[in-house]
Design a protein around this motif. Structure first.
Motif, PDB file in Angstrom:
ATOM      1  N   TRP A 129       0.798  -1.217   0.000  1.00 28.32           N
ATOM      2  CA  TRP A 129       0.000   0.000   0.000  1.00 28.32           C
ATOM      3  C   TRP A 129       0.836   1.275   0.000  1.00 28.32           C
ATOM      4  O   TRP A 129       0.285   2.375  -0.014  1.00 28.32           O
ATOM      5  CB  TRP A 129      -0.912   0.026   1.226  1.00 28.32           C
ATOM      6  N   THR A 130       2.158   1.167   0.049  1.00 22.31           N
ATOM      7  CA  THR A 130       2.976   2.375   0.088  1.00 22.31           C
ATOM      8  C   THR A 130       3.149   2.958  -1.314  1.00 22.31           C
ATOM      9  O   THR A 130       3.049   2.249  -2.317  1.00 22.31           O
ATOM     10  CB  THR A 130       4.361   2.092   0.699  1.00 22.31           C
ATOM     11  N   GLN A 131       3.427   4.236  -1.356  1.00 18.28           N
ATOM     12  CA  GLN A 131       3.534   4.919  -2.652  1.00 18.28           C
ATOM     13  C   GLN A 131       4.738   4.460  -3.459  1.00 18.28           C
ATOM     14  O   GLN A 131       4.696   4.453  -4.694  1.00 18.28           O
ATOM     15  CB  GLN A 131       3.578   6.433  -2.433  1.00 18.28           C
ATOM     16  N   ASN A 132       5.816   4.080  -2.795  1.00 19.43           N
ATOM     17  CA  ASN A 132       7.003   3.641  -3.516  1.00 19.43           C
ATOM     18  C   ASN A 132       7.183   2.125  -3.522  1.00 19.43           C
ATOM     19  O   ASN A 132       8.191   1.623  -4.013  1.00 19.43           O
ATOM     20  CB  ASN A 132       8.264   4.320  -2.966  1.00 19.43           C
ATOM     21  N   GLY A 133       6.209   1.401  -2.937  1.00 18.94           N
ATOM     22  CA  GLY A 133       6.294  -0.052  -2.903  1.00 18.94           C
ATOM     23  C   GLY A 133       7.331  -0.589  -1.937  1.00 18.94           C
ATOM     24  O   GLY A 133       7.666  -1.780  -1.970  1.00 18.94           O
ATOM     25  N   LEU A 134       7.812   0.265  -1.043  1.00 20.86           N
ATOM     26  CA  LEU A 134       8.831  -0.120  -0.070  1.00 20.86           C
ATOM     27  C   LEU A 134       8.359   0.185   1.346  1.00 20.86           C
ATOM     28  O   LEU A 134       7.415   0.959   1.545  1.00 20.86           O
ATOM     29  CB  LEU A 134      10.136   0.652  -0.332  1.00 20.86           C
ATOM     30  N   ALA A 135       9.049  -0.403   2.313  1.00 21.79           N
ATOM     31  CA  ALA A 135       8.778  -0.102   3.719  1.00 21.79           C
ATOM     32  C   ALA A 135       9.669   1.021   4.234  1.00 21.79           C
ATOM     33  O   ALA A 135       9.582   1.404   5.400  1.00 21.79           O
ATOM     34  CB  ALA A 135       8.969  -1.342   4.580  1.00 21.79           C
ATOM     35  N   THR A 136      10.540   1.556   3.365  1.00 17.93           N
ATOM     36  CA  THR A 136      11.286   2.773   3.678  1.00 17.93           C
ATOM     37  C   THR A 136      10.694   3.913   2.858  1.00 17.93           C
ATOM     38  O   THR A 136       9.913   3.687   1.931  1.00 17.93           O
ATOM     39  CB  THR A 136      12.777   2.633   3.338  1.00 17.93           C
ATOM     40  N   ASN A 137      11.099   5.117   3.184  1.00 18.60           N
ATOM     41  CA  ASN A 137      10.554   6.289   2.496  1.00 18.60           C
ATOM     42  C   ASN A 137      11.473   6.782   1.385  1.00 18.60           C
ATOM     43  O   ASN A 137      11.363   7.910   0.921  1.00 18.60           O
ATOM     44  CB  ASN A 137      10.320   7.414   3.516  1.00 18.60           C
ATOM     45  N   THR A 138      12.371   5.926   0.951  1.00 19.89           N
ATOM     46  CA  THR A 138      13.385   6.300  -0.034  1.00 19.89           C
ATOM     47  C   THR A 138      12.750   6.865  -1.310  1.00 19.89           C
ATOM     48  O   THR A 138      11.776   6.313  -1.843  1.00 19.89           O
ATOM     49  CB  THR A 138      14.242   5.074  -0.388  1.00 19.89           C
ATOM     50  N   GLY A 139      13.301   7.986  -1.758  1.00 21.23           N
ATOM     51  CA  GLY A 139      12.822   8.610  -2.984  1.00 21.23           C
ATOM     52  C   GLY A 139      11.642   9.532  -2.791  1.00 21.23           C
ATOM     53  O   GLY A 139      11.088  10.056  -3.764  1.00 21.23           O
ATOM     54  N   ARG A 140      11.257   9.747  -1.546  1.00 19.32           N
ATOM     55  CA  ARG A 140      10.075  10.573  -1.276  1.00 19.32           C
ATOM     56  C   ARG A 140      10.438  11.759  -0.381  1.00 19.32           C
ATOM     57  O   ARG A 140      11.537  11.853   0.122  1.00 19.32           O
ATOM     58  CB  ARG A 140       8.978   9.732  -0.606  1.00 19.32           C
ATOM     59  N   GLY A 141       9.457  12.599  -0.116  1.00 19.51           N
ATOM     60  CA  GLY A 141       9.631  13.756   0.750  1.00 19.51           C
ATOM     61  C   GLY A 141       9.130  13.476   2.157  1.00 19.51           C
ATOM     62  O   GLY A 141       9.145  12.344   2.636  1.00 19.51           O
ATOM     63  N   GLY A 142       8.604  14.526   2.803  1.00 16.63           N
ATOM     64  CA  GLY A 142       8.249  14.436   4.211  1.00 16.63           C
ATOM     65  C   GLY A 142       6.790  14.141   4.476  1.00 16.63           C
ATOM     66  O   GLY A 142       6.205  14.697   5.410  1.00 16.63           O
ATOM     67  N   THR A 143       6.180  13.277   3.679  1.00 17.20           N
ATOM     68  CA  THR A 143       4.774  12.919   3.890  1.00 17.20           C
ATOM     69  C   THR A 143       4.638  11.410   4.073  1.00 17.20           C
ATOM     70  O   THR A 143       5.574  10.647   3.824  1.00 17.20           O
ATOM     71  CB  THR A 143       3.908  13.365   2.706  1.00 17.20           C
ATOM     72  N   PHE A 144       3.456  10.994   4.507  1.00 17.16           N
ATOM     73  CA  PHE A 144       3.166   9.596   4.817  1.00 17.16           C
ATOM     74  C   PHE A 144       3.283   8.751   3.552  1.00 17.16           C
ATOM     75  O   PHE A 144       2.643   9.039   2.536  1.00 17.16           O
ATOM     76  CB  PHE A 144       1.767   9.508   5.418  1.00 17.16           C
ATOM     77  N   ASN A 145       4.071   7.699   3.640  1.00 17.02           N
ATOM     78  CA  ASN A 145       4.297   6.805   2.502  1.00 17.02           C
ATOM     79  C   ASN A 145       3.146   5.796   2.410  1.00 17.02           C
ATOM     80  O   ASN A 145       3.293   4.619   2.727  1.00 17.02           O
ATOM     81  CB  ASN A 145       5.636   6.086   2.653  1.00 17.02           C
ATOM     82  N   ILE A 146       2.008   6.265   1.951  1.00 19.36           N
ATOM     83  CA  ILE A 146       0.843   5.406   1.763  1.00 19.36           C
ATOM     84  C   ILE A 146       0.016   5.964   0.602  1.00 19.36           C
ATOM     85  O   ILE A 146      -0.054   7.186   0.409  1.00 19.36           O
ATOM     86  CB  ILE A 146      -0.017   5.308   3.048  1.00 19.36           C
ATOM     87  N   LYS A 147      -0.577   5.092  -0.160  1.00 16.33           N
ATOM     88  CA  LYS A 147      -1.461   5.536  -1.240  1.00 16.33           C
ATOM     89  C   LYS A 147      -2.715   6.156  -0.633  1.00 16.33           C
ATOM     90  O   LYS A 147      -3.228   5.674   0.391  1.00 16.33           O
ATOM     91  CB  LYS A 147      -1.817   4.357  -2.138  1.00 16.33           C
ATOM     92  N   GLU A 148      -3.209   7.184  -1.274  1.00 16.09           N
ATOM     93  CA  GLU A 148      -4.310   7.956  -0.702  1.00 16.09           C
ATOM     94  C   GLU A 148      -5.540   7.100  -0.435  1.00 16.09           C
ATOM     95  O   GLU A 148      -6.283   7.351   0.528  1.00 16.09           O
ATOM     96  CB  GLU A 148      -4.667   9.119  -1.628  1.00 16.09           C
ATOM     97  N   ASP A 149      -5.770   6.067  -1.245  1.00 15.80           N
ATOM     98  CA  ASP A 149      -6.977   5.247  -1.071  1.00 15.80           C
ATOM     99  C   ASP A 149      -6.759   4.074  -0.124  1.00 15.80           C
ATOM    100  O   ASP A 149      -7.603   3.176  -0.027  1.00 15.80           O
ATOM    101  CB  ASP A 149      -7.466   4.724  -2.426  1.00 15.80           C
ATOM    102  N   LYS A 150      -5.627   4.049   0.607  1.00 15.79           N
ATOM    103  CA  LYS A 150      -5.319   2.910   1.476  1.00 15.79           C
ATOM    104  C   LYS A 150      -5.351   3.244   2.973  1.00 15.79           C
ATOM    105  O   LYS A 150      -5.029   2.397   3.797  1.00 15.79           O
ATOM    106  CB  LYS A 150      -3.954   2.323   1.108  1.00 15.79           C
ATOM    107  N   TYR A 151      -5.745   4.450   3.314  1.00 14.69           N
ATOM    108  CA  TYR A 151      -5.837   4.808   4.735  1.00 14.69           C
ATOM    109  C   TYR A 151      -6.791   3.882   5.486  1.00 14.69           C
ATOM    110  O   TYR A 151      -6.471   3.382   6.576  1.00 14.69           O
ATOM    111  CB  TYR A 151      -6.291   6.259   4.897  1.00 14.69           C
ATOM    112  N   HIS A 152      -7.961   3.652   4.927  1.00 12.16           N
ATOM    113  CA  HIS A 152      -8.934   2.787   5.600  1.00 12.16           C
ATOM    114  C   HIS A 152      -8.398   1.360   5.700  1.00 12.16           C
ATOM    115  O   HIS A 152      -8.584   0.681   6.720  1.00 12.16           O
ATOM    116  CB  HIS A 152     -10.270   2.804   4.843  1.00 12.16           C
ATOM    117  N   ASP A 153      -7.753   0.890   4.638  1.00  6.94           N
ATOM    118  CA  ASP A 153      -7.177  -0.454   4.679  1.00  6.94           C
ATOM    119  C   ASP A 153      -6.117  -0.570   5.769  1.00  6.94           C
ATOM    120  O   ASP A 153      -6.017  -1.594   6.444  1.00  6.94           O
ATOM    121  CB  ASP A 153      -6.555  -0.797   3.318  1.00  6.94           C
TER     122      ASP A 153
END
Length: 501
Positions: A129-153
């Motif tokens: 469910w992460t935006q980069n497909g990883l459990a680290t935040n590599t390649g991203r900025g300072g926001t939650f690494n989750i796809k917008e439609d996966k909060y409920h999941d």
């Protein structure tokens, strides 16, 4: 002279603890007798025939709920496989309750030794469910690494894990932490471990959804947040982070902070968690930052847990974090932090980071040397573990911290004389059964003598338990001290005095 003022009551003590990250995935598969020895050290409350404690009696165990970096192997971007974690959730949406077996094995050893407080903590949402497909935040900025439609999941995932562990292991997570240091200025990029950044608004959104999910399922697990990386983020804006990560006490629990308020969310107590990193030096910060944060917490009527600490690069007094140290040098340094967290920040809980480590770093209570299979090896304790035991073994859940006044030889009051960071540091507690407990740290290179008075019901005698650099001084029981006798504490040592009334 130190006088314990039993009419000056401060915070309740909920627990002392440590986490299973990440070593228990392997240690929990080691031969039973080795696992049991480590568990006896960490959780045991038994004594030997001479009355010496055999363990430090931790009362809370932190369980890392993994995001799936182990299954990704090298593709996870986490170089050290000891720092990856499995995930209960499978790619097809089903759950595999055979995952995280080693961690669950060791959690049972904690339960068997009387631990009844368990906390599940999460470093990243599942990798699917992460935006980069990883459990680290590599390649991203300072926001939650989750796809917008996966909060409920994600909220449903946490609830499913709580229910699944209770069903399959008969262990209830009393607390769950959806985030861990989401405010860290490094944004959890790189190859070190699972982790994600998040703004306080993303944290609040997640907690609101999780609270509703738990309420709908009639799960009473408490949601604990934010596990801040630095106390500065708790009551002001950290110099290296943005405002959307600061003033967390006020933002989460002031109703006028509409975007981040969680004070009305089901299952959210007026209790916050943060980590003691980066604020332990210089000594003026060790006191001032805790006092300032404690004042804001008190004003907002919020209790506080210190939920993670190990030695870091800025802890220069003991050489920084690199290179393991089994001696009192690190033990005393950490004990001084514990004292300040309890006395100035009014922490109701204090938890160390890694219970067992396999690295050459000052981050473990127990140090393991695995063999080539990773499921066997050797291990050793540390003076740090026993120093934590001067608190955890004797100050039990439900205790109350009491005030301590200091007086000089002329009987003049000494302001804050209970805390000399290079001398004696004294804290006092009363367990729920009425037992008096006093912890004294001697940071100096020479022995010190002092008088101890317990105002109120007379304490007839004290049993001292000593931790020092001598090999057998691991909470070693010393001769009983009777009413009216002077106390003496050796150089560079810690003594816990347990009273008999």
């Amino acid at each position: 002279m130190f006088v314990v003022e039993t009419n000056k009551k401060y915070q309740p003590i909920d627990n002392f603890g440590a986490s299973d990250a990440w070593s228990m995935q392997y240690i929990g598969l080691w031969p039973n007798e080795k696992q049991k020895q480590m568990a006896d050290w960490l959780f045991g409350t038994e004594t030997d025939a001479q009355g010496n404690p055999l363990g430090i009696g931790l009362s809370l165990w932190r369980f890392n709920i993994g995001a799936g970096s182990t299954e990704q192997e090298k593709a996870s971007g986490i170089d050290n496989h000891w720092r990856r974690a499995e995930c209960f959730l499978m790619p097809n949406g089903t759950y595999n309750w055979n995952k995280q077996k080693g961690q669950r094995n060791f959690m049972h050893l904690a339960q068997q030794r009387g631990v009844n407080q368990f906390l599940g903590f999460i470093l990243s949402a599942p990798v699917y469910w992460t935006q980069n497909g990883l459990a680290t935040n590599t390649g991203r900025g300072g926001t939650f690494n989750i796809k917008e439609d996966k909060y409920h999941d994600f909220a449903r995932f946490m609830a499913n894990v709580i229910e699944g562990i209770e069903k399959h292991d008969s262990i209830k997570f009393g607390y769950i932490c959806p985030f861990n240091e989401p405010d860290g200025h490094w944004n959890w990029t790189g190859s070190g471990q699972e982790g994600t950044a998040a703004t306080k608004y993303e944290v609040a959104k997640t907690i609101r959804l999780l609270g509703k999910e738990l309420e709908a399922r009639k799960i009473d697990t408490k949601i604990l947040a934010p596990e801040s990386f630095d106390y500065n983020c708790m009551y002001r804006t950290h110099q290296y982070t943005k405002a959307n990560r600061g003033y967390q006490i006020q933002s989460y629990f002031s109703p006028d902070s509409t975007e981040s308020y969680i004070g009305n969310v089901p299952n959210v107590p007026r209790l916050m968690a943060a980590h003691s990193y980066w604020t332990n030096t210089p000594l003026t910060d060790l006191r001032t930052i805790r006092k300032e944060m404690g004042d804001v917490l008190k004003k907002q009527e919020i209790r506080y847990w210190q939920t993670e600490l190990c030695i870091m690069g800025n802890d220069e007094e003991i050489g920084g974090g690199g290179g393991k140290d089994l001696t009192m040098k690190t033990a005393l340094y950490v004990a001084r932090v514990i004292h300040h967290d309890l006395v100035y920040a009014n922490a109701s809980a204090w938890q160390w980071w890694l219970a067992v480590t396999n690295g050459d770093y000052k981050d473990g209570l127990i140090y393991a040397e695995p063999d080539a299979t990773n499921i066997n090896g050797t291990f050793t304790d540390s003076k740090l573990m026993w120093a934590l035991g001067n608190y955890s073994r004797f100050i039990r859940p439900g205790a109350i911290r009491l005030g301590v006044d200091a007086f000089n030889a002329n009987n003049d009051s000494v302001p804050e004389g209970d805390t000399d960071p290079y001398g004696l540091m004294v804290s006092a507690f009363q367990n729920s059964d009425g037992t008096p407990v006093v912890v004294v740290i001697n940071y100096q290179d020479k022995a010190k003598g002092f008088d101890l008075v317990w105002n109120g019901t007379r304490v007839l005698s004290w049993k001292p338990y000593l931790t020092s650099d001598l090999p057998n001084n691991n909470l070693a029981l010393q001769p009983t001290i009777y009413y009216g006798q002077k106390m003496n504490i050796p150089a560079r040592s810690i003594i816990t005095y347990v009273g008999n009334r």
